[in-house]
Design a protein around this motif. Structure first.
Motif: not given
Length: 262
Positions: A11-17, A38-41, A43-55
């Protein structure tokens, strides 16, 4: 187990949405590195990995749960519940576009808007429907992946990426494919390429933006038009981009289109 740890939620960024970015088959959240910041100023930006991918936690992979796209949609809903999401924006690439649609049906208040990047509700041709692949094409693809994961990745990634004048993009996608656990990749590929979510499209109530590329061998412009015609009130934008991964090949176009929508 914490869903945050299971899916390597960042989770990164700022903003209520909040705006959630979800990657496609053979990829991980790193594929959004040119778009999400580009959306962090705003929005609250949320990234994740599907189970089996990435970390993500590979130990959490359950073949029965992830035997269809609903298992991945359930994970997305669990992430949203853990973070208290309400009226968030979901951005899904490729198969994640349908995962987001399913999640929005499971938890209607969680996502007020969907952005589908290169979506396809069904990859296999059917009567009156052109998905782009015959049943034999898909079985050949899956057999090749099962027989030689590395070789399949190196051969298919450049074709999927397109942009042959920028071979480094195809190489990055190939490297991403190769990092995926072969057994999970094989299972997820079958789930992805044999899925049929056409009947789910008319049930989507979230306002929806469809982003389509030109010359995409995975999801043609005709498929983008089909999705637009079957999700009530949705909008289709054809990007000035080619291939199936504009989040890497044309991030400025993707960012601009999403910003205009949100």
């Amino acid at each position: 187990m914490s869903v945050i740890r299971r899916n390597n939620v960042v989770v990164s960024g700022h903003g209520e949405k909040a705006i959630v970015f979800s990657h496609g088959f053979g990829c991980d959240q790193n594929m959004w590195r040119f778009v999400a910041p580009e959306f962090e100023t705003r929005f609250q930006t949320i990234l994740f990995d599907h189970v089996g991918a990435g970390k993500s936690d590979l130990g959490a992979y359950d073949p029965e749960k992830y035997g269809d796209l609903h298992g991945y949609a359930e994970d997305l809903v669990e992430i949203g519940e853990a973070l208290g999401l309400n009226d968030a924006i979901f951005v899904g690439h490729s198969v994640s576009a349908m995962i987001g649609a399913l999640a929005s049906l499971k938890a209607p208040d969680m996502f007020e808007a969907l952005v589908m990047v290169g979506p396809s509700p069904r990859y296999i041709d059917d009567i009156g429907y052109k998905g782009g692949f015959s049943p034999a094409d898909i079985e050949e693809l899956l057999a090749s992946l099962a027989d030689n994961h590395m070789g399949w990745s190196m051969a298919m990634a450049p074709a999927i990426m397109g942009n042959s004048d920028r071979p480094e993009l195809g190489q990055e996608l190939a490297d991403s494919f190769c990092r995926t656990d072969p057994a999970i990749a094989k299972a997820f590929a079958r789930v992805t390429f044999t899925s049929d979510n056409r009947a789910d499209l008319p049930r989507v109530t979230a306002r929806t933006l469809i982003l389509q590329c030109k010359d995409d061998i995975i999801a043609s412009e005709a498929i983008g038009e089909y999705v637009r015609d079957h999700i009530p009130g949705s909008t289709l934008v054809v990007l000035d981009a080619t291939g199936h991964c504009p989040n890497l090949s044309a991030p400025r176009e993707v960012v601009a289109a999403i910003q205009d929508f949100v």
